[in-house]
Design a protein around this motif. Structure first.
Motif, PDB file in Angstrom:
ATOM      1  N   LYS A 158     -71.589  42.802  48.048  1.00 13.40           N
ATOM      2  CA  LYS A 158     -71.065  42.140  46.842  1.00 13.40           C
ATOM      3  C   LYS A 158     -71.199  40.624  46.995  1.00 13.40           C
ATOM      4  O   LYS A 158     -71.391  39.902  46.013  1.00 13.40           O
ATOM      5  CB  LYS A 158     -69.604  42.528  46.633  1.00 13.40           C
ATOM      6  CG  LYS A 158     -69.055  42.099  45.280  1.00 13.40           C
ATOM      7  CD  LYS A 158     -67.553  42.314  45.163  1.00 13.40           C
ATOM      8  CE  LYS A 158     -67.203  43.744  44.834  1.00 13.40           C
ATOM      9  NZ  LYS A 158     -65.751  43.876  44.480  1.00 13.40           N
TER      10      LYS A 158
ATOM     11  N   HIS B  82     -72.003  42.263  37.485  1.00 14.17           N
ATOM     12  CA  HIS B  82     -70.921  43.154  37.046  1.00 14.17           C
ATOM     13  C   HIS B  82     -70.005  43.512  38.215  1.00 14.17           C
ATOM     14  O   HIS B  82     -68.781  43.623  38.035  1.00 14.17           O
ATOM     15  CB  HIS B  82     -71.509  44.418  36.415  1.00 14.17           C
ATOM     16  CG  HIS B  82     -70.469  45.319  35.821  1.00 14.17           C
ATOM     17  ND1 HIS B  82     -69.590  44.896  34.845  1.00 14.17           N
ATOM     18  CD2 HIS B  82     -70.146  46.616  36.081  1.00 14.17           C
ATOM     19  CE1 HIS B  82     -68.779  45.896  34.522  1.00 14.17           C
ATOM     20  NE2 HIS B  82     -69.093  46.953  35.259  1.00 14.17           N
ATOM     21  N   ARG B  83     -70.567  43.660  39.403  1.00 13.54           N
ATOM     22  CA  ARG B  83     -69.736  43.954  40.591  1.00 13.54           C
ATOM     23  C   ARG B  83     -68.734  42.837  40.851  1.00 13.54           C
ATOM     24  O   ARG B  83     -67.666  43.074  41.391  1.00 13.54           O
ATOM     25  CB  ARG B  83     -70.612  44.131  41.835  1.00 13.54           C
ATOM     26  CG  ARG B  83     -71.412  45.408  41.881  1.00 13.54           C
ATOM     27  CD  ARG B  83     -72.168  45.499  43.187  1.00 13.54           C
ATOM     28  NE  ARG B  83     -71.336  46.028  44.267  1.00 13.54           N
ATOM     29  CZ  ARG B  83     -71.607  45.891  45.557  1.00 13.54           C
ATOM     30  NH1 ARG B  83     -72.696  45.217  45.949  1.00 13.54           N
ATOM     31  NH2 ARG B  83     -70.814  46.415  46.477  1.00 13.54           N
ATOM     32  N   ARG B  84     -69.101  41.616  40.507  1.00 15.61           N
ATOM     33  CA  ARG B  84     -68.225  40.462  40.743  1.00 15.61           C
ATOM     34  C   ARG B  84     -67.324  40.181  39.538  1.00 15.61           C
ATOM     35  O   ARG B  84     -66.583  39.190  39.534  1.00 15.61           O
ATOM     36  CB  ARG B  84     -69.075  39.224  41.062  1.00 15.61           C
ATOM     37  CG  ARG B  84     -70.033  39.480  42.225  1.00 15.61           C
ATOM     38  CD  ARG B  84     -69.834  38.664  43.454  1.00 15.61           C
ATOM     39  NE  ARG B  84     -70.122  37.275  43.428  1.00 15.61           N
ATOM     40  CZ  ARG B  84     -71.017  36.693  44.242  1.00 15.61           C
ATOM     41  NH1 ARG B  84     -71.754  37.417  45.076  1.00 15.61           N
ATOM     42  NH2 ARG B  84     -71.157  35.404  44.244  1.00 15.61           N
TER      43      ARG B  84
ATOM     44  N   ASN C 282     -70.958  45.695  31.709  1.00 14.66           N
ATOM     45  CA  ASN C 282     -71.948  46.552  32.376  1.00 14.66           C
ATOM     46  C   ASN C 282     -73.260  46.625  31.596  1.00 14.66           C
ATOM     47  O   ASN C 282     -74.187  47.315  31.999  1.00 14.66           O
ATOM     48  CB  ASN C 282     -71.390  47.967  32.595  1.00 14.66           C
ATOM     49  CG  ASN C 282     -71.199  48.712  31.284  1.00 14.66           C
ATOM     50  OD1 ASN C 282     -70.688  48.150  30.316  1.00 14.66           O
ATOM     51  ND2 ASN C 282     -71.595  49.964  31.254  1.00 14.66           N
TER      52      ASN C 282
ATOM     53  N   VAL D  27     -76.370  44.178  37.964  1.00 15.67           N
ATOM     54  CA  VAL D  27     -75.500  44.928  38.881  1.00 15.67           C
ATOM     55  C   VAL D  27     -74.660  43.973  39.729  1.00 15.67           C
ATOM     56  O   VAL D  27     -73.440  44.139  39.866  1.00 15.67           O
ATOM     57  CB  VAL D  27     -76.339  45.870  39.776  1.00 15.67           C
ATOM     58  CG1 VAL D  27     -75.486  46.456  40.900  1.00 15.67           C
ATOM     59  CG2 VAL D  27     -76.955  46.997  38.943  1.00 15.67           C
TER      60      VAL D  27
ATOM     61  N   LEU E 260     -76.386  49.928  47.225  1.00 13.84           N
ATOM     62  CA  LEU E 260     -75.422  48.837  47.427  1.00 13.84           C
ATOM     63  C   LEU E 260     -74.919  48.734  48.862  1.00 13.84           C
ATOM     64  O   LEU E 260     -74.191  47.802  49.194  1.00 13.84           O
ATOM     65  CB  LEU E 260     -74.226  49.016  46.475  1.00 13.84           C
ATOM     66  CG  LEU E 260     -74.594  49.053  44.983  1.00 13.84           C
ATOM     67  CD1 LEU E 260     -73.355  49.327  44.134  1.00 13.84           C
ATOM     68  CD2 LEU E 260     -75.265  47.750  44.551  1.00 13.84           C
TER      69      LEU E 260
ATOM     70  N   TRP F 233     -75.910  49.121  33.173  1.00  9.60           N
ATOM     71  CA  TRP F 233     -75.508  49.897  34.355  1.00  9.60           C
ATOM     72  C   TRP F 233     -74.544  50.957  33.843  1.00  9.60           C
ATOM     73  O   TRP F 233     -73.362  50.693  33.654  1.00  9.60           O
ATOM     74  CB  TRP F 233     -74.849  48.986  35.390  1.00  9.60           C
ATOM     75  CG  TRP F 233     -74.589  49.643  36.718  1.00  9.60           C
ATOM     76  CD1 TRP F 233     -75.054  50.854  37.141  1.00  9.60           C
ATOM     77  CD2 TRP F 233     -73.811  49.115  37.801  1.00  9.60           C
ATOM     78  NE1 TRP F 233     -74.623  51.117  38.418  1.00  9.60           N
ATOM     79  CE2 TRP F 233     -73.853  50.062  38.850  1.00  9.60           C
ATOM     80  CE3 TRP F 233     -73.091  47.939  37.988  1.00  9.60           C
ATOM     81  CZ2 TRP F 233     -73.192  49.864  40.057  1.00  9.60           C
ATOM     82  CZ3 TRP F 233     -72.439  47.742  39.188  1.00  9.60           C
ATOM     83  CH2 TRP F 233     -72.493  48.695  40.210  1.00  9.60           C
TER      84      TRP F 233
END
Length: 275
Positions: free
Chosen positions: A135, A231-233, A238, A228, A121, A253
């Motif tokens: 992101k 889900h990060r946003r 997950n 990924v 990442l 994840w």
């Protein structure tokens, strides 16, 4: 020397898989393109070789249809994992790849889960040409004041991915924008370009313009990257079902160790001998 191959596919993302444990296999880019050609060759999205390994059940190498060797291919890893498990009679197989060791586990009849490891990442993992928050990177397509696509997420799954979030996958300009972003100067190693529509917290519709292969029916690492990035946003949970043109994958994840687990089918289409 004649060499046997298997034609396999994971959700329509198709591969020519070559057995190379008994004799070395070192195809030139021209030979890869000839094998991958759907007009004059066998026809595939990726060429895969299974080689001897002292660290795992086998070493696996991947080449895109354009002739370039790449570090990862999720759907192909699932197919090779299934082959290795069928050969050994066990319910697990470990594969050595450029991106590290991958573990495949039987998850049903011709259904395989592959632990794709921890996603990269950091901007240097992708890699990007300049430092940015992966992101949501500073990249947009269209007029400055009204871009049609903007602020995509970036994820490395052993290969580089950029993921644009779109309101409707049917109208997303995959074929128009994909090749343009694939070779954008921000991505010194080129990039796989995903277009993701969030259908629900546990469902994503995805199409991927693959680096060196173009639009494919499914991209396993692309599905991992999309989950990924989403889900990060905070757009999804997950774990989600990824709906690709060729079918569905389940991507998780995992919170316990940060690994991405991909589950889906593996199929054998036919066997043959390489010319």
């Amino acid at each position: 020397m004649s060499r046997p191959f298997l034609k396999m596919n994971g959700l329509g993302n198709d591969f020519v898989v070559v057995e190379a444990r008994s004799a070395p296999f070192a195809p030139t880019p021209e030979e890869v393109r000839a094998i991958a050609s759907r007009e004059a060759g066998i026809g595939c999205d990726q060429l895969v070789s299974i080689e001897a390994s002292d660290k795992a059940d086998a070493a696996v190498r991947f080449w895109n249809a354009d002739g370039e060797e790449v570090g990862a291919c999720g759907n192909a890893s699932r197919c090779v994992g299934w082959l290795l498990m069928e050969a050994s009679g066990r319910d697990q197989a470990v594969m050595e790849t450029q991106g590290g060791l991958l573990t495949a586990t039987r998850a049903g009849d011709r259904i395989v889960s592959v632990d794709m490891g921890v996603p990269g990442l950091d901007w240097t993992d992708i890699p990007l040409a300049e430092e940015m928050d992966t992101k949501g990177i500073e990249l947009q397509v269209g007029p400055i004041d009204a871009p049609i696509l903007h602020t995509p997420g970036c994820v490395s799954m052993g290969n580089p991915h950029v993921v644009f979030f779109v309101p409707d996958i049917e109208t997303a300009p995959v074929v128009e924008v994909g090749p343009m972003i694939e070779h954008h100067h921000l991505f010194p190693e080129a990039v796989n370009v995903g277009f993701a529509q969030i259908v629900a917290r546990d469902r994503i519709r995805l199409r991927v313009w693959e680096r060196g292969a173009g639009l494919t029916k499914a991209c396993g690492t692309g599905a991992c990257a999309a989950l990924v990035a989403a889900h990060r946003r905070g757009l999804t949970d997950n774990k989600a079902t990824l709906v690709l043109d060729g079918g569905e994958l389940t991507i998780e994840w995992r919170e316990s160790d940060g690994h991405v687990i991909m589950t889906g089918p593996a199929q054998v289409d036919f066997t043959g001998i390489l010319p």
